[in-house]
Design a protein around this motif. Structure first.
Motif, PDB file in Angstrom:
ATOM      1  N   LYS A 194       0.831  -1.208   0.000  1.00 57.60           N
ATOM      2  CA  LYS A 194       0.000   0.000   0.000  1.00 57.60           C
ATOM      3  C   LYS A 194       0.863   1.254   0.000  1.00 57.60           C
ATOM      4  CE  LYS A 194      -3.805   0.348   2.357  1.00 57.60           C
ATOM      5  NZ  LYS A 194      -4.868   0.316   3.394  1.00 57.60           N
ATOM      6  N   GLU A 195       1.935   1.241   0.781  1.00 57.57           N
ATOM      7  CA  GLU A 195       2.849   2.383   0.815  1.00 57.57           C
ATOM      8  C   GLU A 195       3.446   2.655  -0.556  1.00 57.57           C
ATOM      9  OE1 GLU A 195       5.827   1.463   3.650  1.00 57.57           O
ATOM     10  OE2 GLU A 195       4.502   1.624   5.396  1.00 57.57           O
ATOM     11  N   GLN A 196       3.639   1.589  -1.332  1.00 61.02           N
ATOM     12  CA  GLN A 196       4.243   1.715  -2.655  1.00 61.02           C
ATOM     13  C   GLN A 196       3.226   2.019  -3.750  1.00 61.02           C
ATOM     14  OE1 GLN A 196       6.573  -1.831  -3.349  1.00 61.02           O
ATOM     15  NE2 GLN A 196       8.153  -1.231  -1.891  1.00 61.02           N
ATOM     16  N   GLY A 197       1.956   2.151  -3.389  1.00 62.91           N
ATOM     17  CA  GLY A 197       0.929   2.486  -4.359  1.00 62.91           C
ATOM     18  C   GLY A 197       0.333   1.309  -5.086  1.00 62.91           C
ATOM     19  N   VAL A 198       0.627   0.088  -4.637  1.00 65.46           N
ATOM     20  CA  VAL A 198       0.043  -1.101  -5.254  1.00 65.46           C
ATOM     21  C   VAL A 198      -1.382  -1.255  -4.737  1.00 65.46           C
ATOM     22  CG1 VAL A 198       0.221  -3.603  -5.494  1.00 65.46           C
ATOM     23  CG2 VAL A 198       2.290  -2.194  -5.473  1.00 65.46           C
ATOM     24  N   THR A 199      -2.342  -1.445  -5.633  1.00 69.57           N
ATOM     25  CA  THR A 199      -3.752  -1.441  -5.258  1.00 69.57           C
ATOM     26  C   THR A 199      -4.386  -2.821  -5.184  1.00 69.57           C
ATOM     27  OG1 THR A 199      -4.365  -1.112  -7.579  1.00 69.57           O
ATOM     28  CG2 THR A 199      -4.093   0.857  -6.220  1.00 69.57           C
ATOM     29  N   THR A 200      -3.790  -3.801  -5.850  1.00 72.48           N
ATOM     30  CA  THR A 200      -4.410  -5.126  -5.941  1.00 72.48           C
ATOM     31  C   THR A 200      -3.369  -6.205  -5.660  1.00 72.48           C
ATOM     32  OG1 THR A 200      -5.941  -4.325  -7.636  1.00 72.48           O
ATOM     33  CG2 THR A 200      -5.700  -6.710  -7.424  1.00 72.48           C
ATOM     34  N   ALA A 201      -3.764  -7.195  -4.863  1.00 70.67           N
ATOM     35  CA  ALA A 201      -2.885  -8.333  -4.604  1.00 70.67           C
ATOM     36  C   ALA A 201      -3.677  -9.619  -4.766  1.00 70.67           C
ATOM     37  CB  ALA A 201      -2.291  -8.255  -3.200  1.00 70.67           C
ATOM     38  N   TYR A 202      -2.983 -10.679  -5.154  1.00 70.18           N
ATOM     39  CA  TYR A 202      -3.597 -11.995  -5.331  1.00 70.18           C
ATOM     40  C   TYR A 202      -2.822 -13.034  -4.523  1.00 70.18           C
ATOM     41  CZ  TYR A 202      -5.972 -10.070  -9.470  1.00 70.18           C
ATOM     42  OH  TYR A 202      -6.728  -9.320 -10.332  1.00 70.18           O
ATOM     43  N   ILE A 203      -3.561 -13.976  -3.938  1.00 68.89           N
ATOM     44  CA  ILE A 203      -2.959 -15.137  -3.282  1.00 68.89           C
ATOM     45  C   ILE A 203      -3.785 -16.356  -3.675  1.00 68.89           C
ATOM     46  CG2 ILE A 203      -2.243 -16.223  -1.137  1.00 68.89           C
ATOM     47  CD1 ILE A 203      -2.295 -13.533   0.225  1.00 68.89           C
ATOM     48  N   THR A 204      -3.111 -17.446  -4.007  1.00 66.74           N
ATOM     49  CA  THR A 204      -3.787 -18.702  -4.336  1.00 66.74           C
ATOM     50  C   THR A 204      -3.511 -19.717  -3.237  1.00 66.74           C
ATOM     51  OG1 THR A 204      -3.602 -18.274  -6.709  1.00 66.74           O
ATOM     52  CG2 THR A 204      -4.007 -20.559  -6.031  1.00 66.74           C
TER      53      THR A 204
END
Length: 299
Positions: free
Chosen positions: A261-271
């Motif tokens: 979030k600090e780096q501006g990433v808005t979406t994450a995925y985990i399988t």
């Protein structure tokens, strides 16, 4: 629109082209594919099958391209055998039939059983069913996390703390922990190179570890980022068996989410594949859950 196909040759140019294709697929479809850029980086680094077959990549990856040379479809088998995956560009859905037929009749010739994993929205699903594959079982789930609009916090037991590799963690100790979790009893424990740091999307500041009250690493996760599109894949998560069910896995992934979030990433995925993994990943407030099923063809 016409397309042609060719063997995947292990060159830096081909690696970059496939890597770009897999990242583009997420933005084009708004969905994660069964192969994403991190999995491809792992495959490219996977030494065991290549040592057994110097032409392993050429034998187990195939590309479809349009008139301009842009990749429109990918066949890939992670370790050979009968397991494979197909990724079809959404603008070329008709390729799915051709790719399944090629897989079954060319790559799969002489193999008694073929199997693949698919999400329900995969372009290849109907083509598989049309050509004799049957849906076999539900094998796992991929979860999407909205980092921009979800609040995350974590607490650790007294004496435990989280550090990232950029802050200084012994590579050998962390490699040993990974091997103890995923390869217990392996005689190579203690002799494993920390090869993940050589992957293209690796970031030391997203390589997190929980340290116990004796200074030993006991839980970890890796965050890999497509910075151009604000997408992260959390890949390889584990906790030492002696420390499970104490919230360390959730804490280390939460720490990774907060850094992203600090780096501006808005979406994450985990399988997740196991019941324990799926329970952990569900507790992290996903906004979407997509099941993955296996499909099997037997001659």
């Amino acid at each position: 629109m016409t397309a042609f196909n060719e063997k995947y040759i292990d060159t830096p140019e081909n690696f970059n082209n496939v890597h770009t294709f897999l990242r583009k697929m997420v933005t084009l479809t708004g969905k994660l594919q069964t192969w994403e850029f991190v999995r491809f980086e792992f495959w490219n680094r996977y030494e065991a099958p290549k040592s057994a077959d110097p032409n392993f990549m050429e034998h187990n990856a195939h590309l479809w391209k349009n008139e301009t040379g842009e990749i429109t479809g990918l066949f890939i088998s992670e370790s050979g055998g009968g397991f494979f995956s197909l990724i079809v560009h959404p603008d070329y859905p008709y390729l799915a039939d051709e790719m399944v037929a090629w897989t079954r009749n060319v790559w799969g010739k002489g193999k008694k059983k073929l199997n693949t994993d698919c999400y329900p929205y995969g372009q290849e699903v109907q083509a598989l069913l049309d050509q004799g594959f049957v849906q076999d079982s539900h094998i796992g789930n991929t979860r999407r996390y909205d980092l921009a609009h979800t609040e995350y916090t974590f607490n650790l037991e007294e004496g435990f703390y989280i550090r990232c590799m950029a802050e200084g963690i012994d590579e050998g100790a962390k490699s040993d922990l990974i091997e103890q979790i995923f390869s217990p009893g392996d005689s190579n424990v203690g002799n494993t190179n920390y090869w993940r740091k050589d992957l293209q999307s690796y970031r030391a500041e997203l390589d997190f570890t929980v340290i116990d009250d004796k200074g030993r690493p006991i839980a970890f996760c890796f965050g890999f980022v497509d910075q151009d599109n604000g997408i992260a894949v959390i890949e390889t998560i584990g906790t030492h068996p002696d420390y499970r069910q104490r919230g360390f896995g959730k804490a280390v992934v939460t720490a990774c989410f907060l850094r992203l979030k600090e780096q501006g990433v808005t979406t994450a995925y985990i399988t997740g594949f196991s019941a324990e993994a799926n329970a952990l990943y569900q507790s992290l407030q996903p906004v979407e859950i997509t099941p993955m099923h296996s499909y099997v063809y037997e001659r």
